[in-house]
Design an enzyme around this catalytic site. Structure first.
Site, PDB file in Angstrom:
ATOM      1  N   HIS A 102       0.815  -1.219   0.000  1.00  0.00           N
ATOM      2  CA  HIS A 102       0.000   0.000   0.000  1.00  0.00           C
ATOM      3  C   HIS A 102       0.847   1.267   0.000  1.00  0.00           C
ATOM      4  O   HIS A 102       0.308   2.378  -0.104  1.00  0.00           O
ATOM      5  CB  HIS A 102      -0.903  -0.035   1.244  1.00  0.00           C
ATOM      6  CG  HIS A 102      -2.100   0.834   1.170  1.00  0.00           C
ATOM      7  ND1 HIS A 102      -2.339   1.859   2.048  1.00  0.00           N
ATOM      8  CD2 HIS A 102      -3.149   0.843   0.310  1.00  0.00           C
ATOM      9  CE1 HIS A 102      -3.463   2.456   1.751  1.00  0.00           C
ATOM     10  NE2 HIS A 102      -3.987   1.858   0.700  1.00  0.00           N
ATOM     11  N   LYS A 144       3.099   4.446  -0.959  1.00  0.00           N
ATOM     12  CA  LYS A 144       3.052   5.347  -2.112  1.00  0.00           C
ATOM     13  C   LYS A 144       4.250   6.278  -2.042  1.00  0.00           C
ATOM     14  O   LYS A 144       4.315   7.168  -1.193  1.00  0.00           O
ATOM     15  CB  LYS A 144       1.735   6.114  -2.118  1.00  0.00           C
ATOM     16  CG  LYS A 144       0.520   5.190  -2.275  1.00  0.00           C
ATOM     17  CD  LYS A 144      -0.772   5.884  -1.944  1.00  0.00           C
ATOM     18  CE  LYS A 144      -1.946   4.940  -2.180  1.00  0.00           C
ATOM     19  NZ  LYS A 144      -1.925   3.781  -1.267  1.00  0.00           N
ATOM     20  N   HIS A 162      -8.468  11.343   0.432  1.00  0.00           N
ATOM     21  CA  HIS A 162      -7.740  10.086   0.313  1.00  0.00           C
ATOM     22  C   HIS A 162      -6.415  10.216   1.055  1.00  0.00           C
ATOM     23  O   HIS A 162      -5.704   9.243   1.266  1.00  0.00           O
ATOM     24  CB  HIS A 162      -7.500   9.728  -1.153  1.00  0.00           C
ATOM     25  CG  HIS A 162      -6.977   8.343  -1.358  1.00  0.00           C
ATOM     26  ND1 HIS A 162      -5.649   8.069  -1.552  1.00  0.00           N
ATOM     27  CD2 HIS A 162      -7.602   7.143  -1.370  1.00  0.00           C
ATOM     28  CE1 HIS A 162      -5.469   6.771  -1.689  1.00  0.00           C
ATOM     29  NE2 HIS A 162      -6.634   6.185  -1.577  1.00  0.00           N
ATOM     30  N   LYS A 187      -3.966  10.571   4.247  1.00  0.00           N
ATOM     31  CA  LYS A 187      -3.999   9.966   5.580  1.00  0.00           C
ATOM     32  C   LYS A 187      -3.047  10.753   6.470  1.00  0.00           C
ATOM     33  O   LYS A 187      -1.861  10.896   6.150  1.00  0.00           O
ATOM     34  CB  LYS A 187      -3.548   8.501   5.566  1.00  0.00           C
ATOM     35  CG  LYS A 187      -4.545   7.551   4.906  1.00  0.00           C
ATOM     36  CD  LYS A 187      -4.258   7.404   3.460  1.00  0.00           C
ATOM     37  CE  LYS A 187      -5.095   6.288   2.851  1.00  0.00           C
ATOM     38  NZ  LYS A 187      -5.201   6.404   1.393  1.00  0.00           N
TER      39      LYS A 187
END
Length: 667
Positions: free
Chosen positions: A288, A290, A517, A519
Site C-alpha cells: 500500500h 506510495k 484520500h 492519511k
C-alpha cells in the site's frame, strides 16, 4: 396543488452579467421545459418548443436533458460541455446554460441563493464519464427519512461552500484563521522539505490550489532511475499524465495489483520497465506504500505521497505529498549514517525487488539494490520515516515498524510542556475492523513523548475525522467519491466508535467537497502541532500492526510508508537534484558557533507572530482539515460504502451503481 418554486434561470449578457431587461424564468420542483415561446425573448426558431428539460429535486440540483434538435452548452466553472440531443448532465447552482452554443445565456440560480442575495457557485465535473471517476464505481446511501434535518444540513453545507469557494481575506473561522488560508501558503524552495504540499484538485477556485502540485511537477529533469511504489497503477493514465516518465531509461514499479491487472500491465508496459509485487507472507495484506525514488546525476529525490497512480487520485481528491533531494556522499570522506538512512535501507530491503544493473554516464556502473541507496547523504533529512512491513516482528524488530516505530521515535523526543495531554486527530480513508483494546494500544503509541521536565506527555484524547454521508453526496464526485472511502457498515457502526467521530471540515484549504484520500495523524494544541504524520496507512491493524503474545510480538499484514514532522533544529535545505531548486542561502544559514534555533510546527490557521520568539522558526504545515475537529451532531451519519443511498447526489445518481474499484484496499 401549486408547484413549489425552486429557483430561476437568470438571463445574462455577453459579459456574463445579469441582463435586467429580460425576465427571469421561474423553475418549479420536478420537470421544467424551456424553449421557444417560454418567454418573448426565446422566439428564435433554432430553439424547439421544448428545447430542454430541467428536472429539479429537493437538493436544488437539476438534471438537464436536451429535448430539441440543436445542442446546448453547460458551463460549470472552467469546464464547458456541449450536450447534443438526448444527452444529459447535472447542473448546480451558478452553472451557466447556453441554449444555443454562444447564444441565449442563462445562469441557474436556486431560490435560496436568490433570496439571500448570494452567488454560491458549485462546480460539477461533467467529464466524469471520461475519467476514472466514471469507472471507479459508486456505493450508495441508505435512505434516511430526516427531511427537516437535511434541509438544515443542506443550508449549512451551502454556507460552508460559500466560504470555501468565495472566501474572504477578512473572513475568519472560529479560531481566527482565514477561510482561505491556503492562499497565503508559499514556502521558499530551500525550506520545502520542512513542510508538505497538497495535490491540485480540478474544479476548485485558483486560490485553493496555491502552492499545490501535480504529478508533472515531480517527475522532471535528467532522471537516471525511477522507482515508483504504489498500490494501484493505471499505466494508460500514468504515462500520458506524466510524459517524462517514458524518457527515464530504468523504471522499477513496485505495486500491489492483482493478477488480472498485472497481466494487462505486463502487456502494456514499456520494455525498460520492471514490475515487482513484494511478498505478502500474511493473508489479507497489501502493498500500500506510495512513494517515488528518483536517481539523478546530482543525487536522489525521495517523495512520499498518498495518491494511487490513477486519474481520480491526482485530480479529484484531497491528497498530500512530501519531497526532499539528497546529494551523493563524498566517497573520499563518506559521512556517517543517520536515522533516516537506516529507516530507508531497512524498508527497501524488505521489498525484495530483483536487483538490476545500470551504467550512469560519468558515474560508472551500479547494481540497483537497497544497499545502493547508502551512497547518498541523508544527514539533512527534515523528517523521519515511519514504515510498516508484513510479518511477525519480535525483539528489536518490533521497534522498527508500524505504531511501535512511531512510539519508539516519539519516546526519544522532548516536547514543550504546553503539549501535556494534548488531543490527537486520526484522519484516513479506510477504517479497519477495530476493537477498544487495540484503540487503547494505538493511542498509547500516539501519546508517547516527554515534556521538558522529562515526564511523559500523557495520554491524549483522539477524534476520528471521517466524511459523513452528506459530505460524500455533495462532493465534487458525488457518491463516486465513496469508492475511495471503502469502509463497510460492520466496521463503521460499532458503538464504541461513536464518541470518536468528527467532521471533515476544510474551508480554509477549499477542500470541503474534495473527499480525503490523504492519511494524517496529528497531536496538537490549538493551531500548534506537537508532531504531524503524513502516511499511506489507514486506521487498521493490518496497516499499523497489533501486539500479540503478551506484547512480545507485533503482527503487521501490509506495507505502508509515512513521514513524521517533528520540532527540530532549523536548517536550510537548499540542495536540489534539478535546476529549479537553487538554494537561497548556504547549507546551514548560520555560523558553526551560533546556537541553532528550533522549529515550531503550526497549521495554516495559526495567528501568531513569526518573530515573537527569536529562538524558534515557525513552520506552517497545510493540514487540509480544521483543528480542533468538530464532533458529529445527532444528524450526522458516517459514510459506509455498502449501504444503499437513495437521495440523489450532485450528478442525480444514487448509490451503489457499478464496480467497487477500491474494494481490496487496506480495510
Amino acid at each position: 396543488m401549486a408547484h413549489r418554486l425552486m429557483g430561476y434561470l437568470v438571463p445574462l449578457n455577453a459579459k456574463l452579467e445579469e441582463d435586467a431587461s429580460l425576465p427571469k424564468i421561474p423553475l418549479s420542483r420536478g420537470p421544467n421545459y424551456i424553449g421557444r415561446n417560454t418567454t418573448a425573448s426565446l422566439s428564435d426558431k433554432r430553439l424547439s418548443r421544448k428545447h430542454l428539460a430541467l428536472t429539479i429535486d429537493a437538493s436544488d440540483s437539476a438534471v438537464l436533458v436536451v429535448e430539441g434538435t440543436n445542442p446546448t452548452v453547460v458551463k460549470s466553472g472552467s469546464n464547458r460541455k456541449k450536450l447534443f440531443p438526448k444527452e444529459n448532465a447535472t447542473i448546480c447552482n451558478g452553472d451557466v446554460i447556453e441554449l444555443i452554443p454562444g447564444h441565449f445565456l442563462f445562469e441557474y440560480k436556486t431560490l435560496s441563493d436568490n433570496e439571500n442575495g448570494n452567488n454560491v457557485r458549485v462546480v460539477c465535473d461533467h467529464k466524469r464519464g471520461s475519467n476514472d471517476g466514471g469507472k471507479a464505481g459508486e456505493v450508495e446511501e441508505l435512505a434516511r427519512k430526516r427531511p427537516r434535518q437535511l434541509v438544515s444540513q443542506d443550508k449549512g453545507s451551502e454556507r460552508s461552500l460559500k466560504a470555501e469557494v468565495e472566501g474572504s481575506s477578512s473572513g475568519a473561522d472560529r479560531d481566527g484563521g482565514s477561510v482561505e488560508a491556503i492562499r497565503h501558503f508559499r514556502v521558499p524552495n530551500d525550506q520545502l522539505p520542512q513542510t508538505f504540499r497538497l495535490l491540485n484538485v480540478q474544479g476548485l477556485p485558483p486560490w485553493a490550489n496555491t502552492s499545490c502540485v501535480s504529478i508533472r511537477d515531480l517527475i522532471q529533469g535528467d532522471i537516471l532511475v525511477a522507482i515508483l511504489s504504489n498500490y494501484m497503477v493505471d499505466i494508460d493514465w500514468l504515462i500520458p499524465a506524466c510524459p517524462s516518465i517514458a524518457k527515464v531509461p530504468h523504471v522499477l514499479v513496485i505495486h500491489g495489483e492483482g493478477d488480472g491487472t498485472l497481466d494487462y500491465m505486463k502487456r502494456k508496459k514499456p520494455a525498460n520497465w520492471i514490475l515487482h509485487k513484494p511478498p505478502l507472507p500474511i493473508s489479507f495484506g497489501t502493498h500500500h506504500s506510495k512513494a517515488m525514488i528518483l536517481v539523478y546525476p546530482r543525487g536522489v529525490r525521495i517523495i512520499v505521497h498518498t495518491a494511487n497512480y490513477i486519474h481520480v487520485d491526482w485530480n479529484n481528491k484531497s491528497q498530500g505529498l512530501w519531497m526532499q533531494d539528497f546529494p551523493w556522499k563524498d566517497q573520499n570522506n563518506p559521512s556517517k549514517g543517520c536515522g533516516f538512512e537506516s529507516d530507508l535501507i531497512d524498508y527497501l530491503s524488505a521489498l525484495k525487488w530483483p536487483e538490476f544493473s545500470v551504467n550512469f554516464p560519468n558515474l560508472g556502473s551500479f547494481k540497483i539494490n537497497p544497499s545502493f541507496f547508502k551512497k547518498f547523504d541523508y544527514s539533512d533529512a527534515a523528517v523521519r520515516l515511519i514504515a510498516s512491513v508484513p510479518g511477525y516482528h519480535t525483539g528489536n524488530n518490533m521497534k522498527k515498524w508500524g505504531h511501535m516505530k512511531l512510539r519508539t521515535v516519539l519516546q526519544e523526543c522532548i516536547f514543550d510542556k504546553e503539549f501535556r495531554k494534548s488531543p490527537l486527530a486520526y484522519q484516513f480513508s479506510s477504517l479497519g475492523s477495530l476493537d477498544e483494546k487495540w484503540m487503547a494500544e494505538f493511542m498509547s503509541s500516539m501519546s508517547s513523548g516527554l515534556s521538558e521536565d522529562r515526564t511523559p506527555l500523557g495520554p491524549g484524547e483522539p477524534l476520528i475525522i471521517w466524511p459523513t454521508v452528506e459530505d460524500v453526496r455533495c462532493s465534487l464526485e458525488g457518491y463516486a467519491a465513496g469508492n475511495a472511502i471503502p469502509s463497510p457498515l460492520k466496521n463503521v457502526e460499532k458503538d464504541f466508535l461513536k464518541k470518536y467521530w468528527a467532521k471533515w471540515k476544510a474551508s480554509h484549504t477549499g477542500r470541503c467537497r474534495a473527499m480525503p484520500h490523504i492519511k494524517t495523524f496529528v497531536r496538537y494544541n490549538g493551531q500548534k502541532l506537537v508532531w504531524f504524520l503524513l502516511t499511506s496507512a489507514n486506521l487498521s491493524k493490518a496497516a499499523w500492526g497489533a501486539l500479540q503474545k503478551n506484547n512480545s510480538q507485533l503482527m503487521i499484514r501490509s506495507y505502508e510508508l509515512g513521514i513524521l514532522f517533528l520540532p527540530r533544529k532549523t536548517c536550510s535545505f537548499g540542495f536540489s537534484c534539478t535546476s529549479n531548486g537553487v538554494p537561497s542561502k548556504d547549507k546551514s544559514g548560520r555560523s558553526e558557533t551560533s546556537e541553532a534555533s528550533r522549529t515550531t510546527l503550526v497549521t495554516l490557521n495559526w495567528q501568531g507572530n513569526r518573530n515573537t520568539d527569536s529562538s524558534s522558526e515557525v513552520i506552517k504545515l497545510p493540514v487540509p482539515y480544521e483543528l480542533p475537529p468538530q464532533p458529529y451532531t445527532a444528524e450526522d451519519v458516517p459514510w459506509s460504502w455498502d449501504r444503499r443511498y437513495n437521495k440523489k447526489d450532485v450528478y442525480g445518481q444514487v448509490w451503489p451503481r457499478h464496480v467497487q474499484l477500491y474494494a481490496a484496499q487496506d480495510s
